[in-house]
Write a protein that holds these residues in place. Structure first.
Motif, short mmCIF file in Angstrom:
data_model
loop_
_atom_site.label_atom_id
_atom_site.label_comp_id
_atom_site.label_asym_id
_atom_site.label_seq_id
_atom_site.Cartn_x
_atom_site.Cartn_y
_atom_site.Cartn_z
N GLN A 1 0.84 -1.19 0.00
CA GLN A 1 0.00 0.00 0.00
C GLN A 1 0.89 1.24 0.00
N VAL A 2 0.58 2.14 -0.91
CA VAL A 2 1.33 3.38 -1.00
C VAL A 2 0.86 4.32 0.10
N ARG A 3 1.78 4.77 0.91
CA ARG A 3 1.36 5.67 1.98
C ARG A 3 2.54 6.41 2.54
N LEU A 4 2.23 7.47 3.29
CA LEU A 4 3.21 8.27 4.01
C LEU A 4 2.76 8.35 5.45
N VAL A 5 3.68 8.21 6.37
CA VAL A 5 3.35 8.27 7.79
C VAL A 5 4.24 9.28 8.48
N GLU A 6 3.61 10.35 8.98
CA GLU A 6 4.37 11.39 9.68
C GLU A 6 4.43 11.12 11.17
N SER A 7 5.46 11.64 11.81
CA SER A 7 5.58 11.59 13.26
C SER A 7 6.50 12.73 13.71
N GLY A 8 6.50 12.97 15.01
CA GLY A 8 7.42 13.95 15.57
C GLY A 8 6.81 15.27 16.00
N GLY A 9 5.54 15.47 15.75
CA GLY A 9 4.90 16.71 16.17
C GLY A 9 4.74 16.77 17.69
N GLY A 10 4.32 17.94 18.17
CA GLY A 10 4.11 18.09 19.60
C GLY A 10 4.01 19.53 20.00
N GLU A 87 8.56 29.49 16.12
CA GLU A 87 7.78 30.67 16.46
C GLU A 87 6.30 30.28 16.55
N PRO A 88 5.51 31.04 17.29
CA PRO A 88 4.08 30.73 17.38
C PRO A 88 3.41 30.65 16.01
N GLU A 89 3.92 31.42 15.05
CA GLU A 89 3.35 31.41 13.70
C GLU A 89 3.60 30.09 12.96
N ASP A 90 4.47 29.25 13.49
CA ASP A 90 4.73 27.94 12.88
C ASP A 90 3.70 26.89 13.31
N THR A 91 2.82 27.25 14.20
CA THR A 91 1.79 26.33 14.66
C THR A 91 0.87 25.89 13.53
N GLY A 92 0.59 24.59 13.50
CA GLY A 92 -0.32 24.07 12.48
C GLY A 92 -0.15 22.57 12.34
N VAL A 93 -0.91 22.01 11.42
CA VAL A 93 -0.76 20.61 11.08
C VAL A 93 0.21 20.51 9.91
N TYR A 94 1.22 19.69 10.08
CA TYR A 94 2.26 19.52 9.06
C TYR A 94 2.01 18.22 8.31
N PHE A 95 1.99 18.32 6.99
CA PHE A 95 1.72 17.18 6.12
C PHE A 95 2.95 16.86 5.27
N CYS A 96 3.22 15.58 5.16
CA CYS A 96 4.21 15.09 4.20
C CYS A 96 3.48 14.75 2.91
N ALA A 97 4.12 15.03 1.78
CA ALA A 97 3.48 14.77 0.49
C ALA A 97 4.51 14.30 -0.52
N ALA A 98 4.03 13.59 -1.53
CA ALA A 98 4.91 13.06 -2.57
C ALA A 98 4.34 13.38 -3.95
N SER A 99 5.24 13.78 -4.83
CA SER A 99 4.84 14.14 -6.20
C SER A 99 5.62 13.32 -7.22
N GLY A 115 0.28 12.29 3.63
CA GLY A 115 0.17 11.66 4.93
C GLY A 115 -1.03 12.21 5.70
N GLN A 116 -1.21 11.71 6.91
CA GLN A 116 -2.36 12.10 7.71
C GLN A 116 -2.15 13.41 8.46
N GLY A 117 -0.92 13.85 8.54
CA GLY A 117 -0.59 15.09 9.24
C GLY A 117 -0.18 14.87 10.68
N THR A 118 0.66 15.79 11.16
CA THR A 118 1.08 15.76 12.56
C THR A 118 1.01 17.19 13.11
N GLN A 119 0.46 17.32 14.31
CA GLN A 119 0.21 18.64 14.89
C GLN A 119 1.49 19.20 15.52
N VAL A 120 1.78 20.44 15.18
CA VAL A 120 2.88 21.18 15.81
C VAL A 120 2.27 22.41 16.47
#
Length: 124
Positions: A1-10, A87-99, A115-120
């Protein structure tokens, strides 16, 4: 299955660091341009950084230049986003993507695998 899995947010304080990881299937990692996007609350998804198939070229958006670095580990089929001096402005959900596009691009429409995204969250 083709997929991307993110981790490391917090949750991190301003000035702190995080490293995001994106584990990909071997097929994706070897043949696709890899990128990171992010989406802040109430805002559209925006490009952050990409790295070429062979890892010999990378690009980051001006707003994070000098603070964020994208890299890849061929032995682990993993792409990283090292984020320093957050910085506070970097807050958001970070997604990995492939093209599969021939040329690396900042436009999300060219990225077909996400990917499903990881919250920062950057907050004191």
């Amino acid at each position: 299955q083709v997929r991307l899995v993110e981790s490391g947010g917090g949750l991190v304080q301003p000035g702190g660091s995080l490293r995001l990881s994106c584990a990909a299937s071997a097929h994706i990692f070897e043949n696709f341009v890899m990128a990171w996007f992010r989406q802040a609350p109430g805002k559209e998804r925006e490009f952050v950084a990409f790295i070429s198939r062979g890892g010999d070229g990378e690009f980051v958006v001006d707003s994070v230049k000098g603070r964020f670095t994208i890299s890849r580990d061929s032995a682990k089929n993993t792409v990283y986003l090292q984020m320093n001096n957050l910085e506070p402005e970097d807050t958001g959900v970070y997604f990995c993507a492939a093209s599969g596009n021939a040329a690396a691009t900042i436009y999300s429409a060219y990225y077909s695998v996400w990917g499903q995204g990881t919250q920062v969250t950057v907050s004191s």
